[in-house]
Design an enzyme around this catalytic site. Structure first.
Site, mmCIF file in Angstrom:
data_model
loop_
_atom_site.group_PDB
_atom_site.id
_atom_site.type_symbol
_atom_site.label_atom_id
_atom_site.label_comp_id
_atom_site.label_asym_id
_atom_site.label_seq_id
_atom_site.Cartn_x
_atom_site.Cartn_y
_atom_site.Cartn_z
ATOM 1 C CE LYS A 172 -8.875 -3.101 3.029
ATOM 2 N NZ LYS A 172 -7.993 -2.036 2.554
ATOM 3 C CG ASP A 226 -3.425 4.073 3.829
ATOM 4 O OD1 ASP A 226 -4.512 3.908 4.410
ATOM 5 O OD2 ASP A 226 -3.077 3.405 2.822
ATOM 6 C CD1 TRP A 265 -2.183 -2.187 1.786
ATOM 7 C CD2 TRP A 265 -2.986 -1.212 -0.056
ATOM 8 N NE1 TRP A 265 -3.196 -2.977 1.295
ATOM 9 C CE2 TRP A 265 -3.705 -2.403 0.174
ATOM 10 C CE3 TRP A 265 -3.309 -0.438 -1.171
ATOM 11 C CZ2 TRP A 265 -4.734 -2.834 -0.675
ATOM 12 C CZ3 TRP A 265 -4.332 -0.856 -2.012
ATOM 13 C CH2 TRP A 265 -5.036 -2.046 -1.760
#
Ligand SMILES: *Cc1c(COP(=O)(O)O)cnc(C)c1O
Length: 360
Positions: free
Chosen positions: A196, A172, A102
């Site tokens: 999530k 993030d 990511w």
């Protein structure tokens, strides 16, 4: 197979049953008005309350002082990979810590707008650890520092955060937002796709320190400018209304769990039980460095790929869904987000022990 299998999917992921039941109950008549939240105006009083309450609940949960704004955007966390440099890089340089797939995606987009300094990288060991804070090569002239606090694929997380002085720290937090107490004031910008840990797909939440907004250029597309969304309280255009409504219900559920301290205690217990079984005999092998293990995404392997395939197949039959590791790394991964119950983890380890005795 139980009526609702244990959902260990990495995202979109398990939601609190209570939240979905409430949404179901209210679906046809929101606030008793005879119309669904799906079919009312985003400019209506009823929706305005949903929007403002969700913003306030986020601020409460994270203990954010005045000077921070919470906004709700579309485009997923992936759009933030590009929006951040578009708004804040402008030909300059920023420090990124490369902790995994990511972080790499975030760096890829940033390179389109300026220079990416890799302050540290864990790629040398398959992203199985978080680089030591003392090893970060931070530059005082960076426009910002970007980190990924929980790497969903490799199962690592940051336990302490870098001191960046006057350089704003961006994070993030997609796969762990709201899972533990965090000193949010250390961050100038936090973003997370809701799907999530805090809601369904379709909404990305951004917590931003207002003084940053003066840096957003005027010559970019309005929809991609943070200023637009902050000055319109996430009502510049039609927002993802239903996703924000479900996020709001999930935030209220989280408050009922005792907020971040309450959920963190349960999350720590769930992770401890699971890692204990992984570490017990060598039959299972955790892939993340112990000190940097995620409490949300627990990654592990078995001795052979054949045995992993058998484990995944049998676990599914026993009602555990989503244990397959990310396609890029293989192995197994249990995503035990906030809404995944403690008794589910206890049942999972009971299954793992049974599988181990039958196959060692
Ligand atoms: C899932 C994930 C993303 C991507 O989120 P989208 O909402 O699908 O764009 C980004 N960062 C992390 C850490 C993630 O886990």
């Amino acid at each position: 197979m139980p009526e609702r299998p244990y959902n260990l999917n990495p995202g979109p992921a398990i939601l609190p049953l209570e939240v979905m039941e409430q949404a179901q109950k209210e679906l046809l008549s929101f606030k008793g008005k005879g119309l669904s939240i799906l079919e009312i105006s985003h400019r209506s009083k009823d929706y305005e309350a949903v929007n403002l309450e969700a913003q306030q609940d986020l601020k409460d949960l994270f203990g954010l002082p005045a000077g921070y704004k919470a906004i709700f955007l579309g485009g997923g966390a992936s759009l933030q990979f590009g929006m951040i440099p578009m708004n804040f890089l402008a030909g300059g340089a920023a420090d990124y810590v490369n902790t995994g797939e990511w972080a790499k995606k975030a760096m890829k987009e940033a390179k389109r707008f300026g220079t990416v300094n890799v302050a540290a990288s864990a790629e040398d060991k398959n992203f199985s650890y978080i680089p030591a804070l003392s090893s970060l090569k931070l530059s005082p002239s960076a426009k910002y520092v970007h980190i990924t606090t929980n790497e969903t694929i490799s199962g690592t997380r940051w336990n302490a955060f870098p001191a960046t002085g006057s350089v704003p720290l961006f994070a993030d937090m997609s796969s762990e937002i709201g899972s533990r107490v965090i000193d949010a004031q250390r961050f100038a910008l936090i973003y997370a796709g809701a799907q999530k840990n805090l809601g369904p797909a379709g909404v990305t939440l951004v917590i931003i320190r207002e003084d940053l907004l003066s840096r957003c250029p005027d010559n970019i597309v309005s929809m991609l400018n943070y200023k637009t969304h902050v000055s319109n309280d996430s009502l510049y255009n039609t927002p993802p209304v239903f996703a924000i409504y479900l996020l709001g219900l999930t935030l209220k559920w989280l408050k009922k769990q005792g907020g971040l301290p309450g959920i963190e205690a349960v999350n720590n217990e769930k992770a401890r039980i699971l890692y204990d079984v992984i570490d017990a005999t060598g039959f299972y092998r955790g892939t993340a460095a112990k000190a940097d293990r995620s409490t949300m995404n627990v990654t592990f392997r078995l001795k052979t790929e054949e045995l992993e395939a058998k484990f995944l197949e049998e676990s599914k039959k026993e009602g555990f869904i989503g244990l397959k590791g990310h396609r890029s790394v293989g192995g197994c991964r249990a995503s035990i987000y906030n809404a995944f119950p403690l008794e589910g983890v206890k049942d999972l380890v009971a299954f793992m022990k049974k599988f181990e005795s039958a196959n060692s």
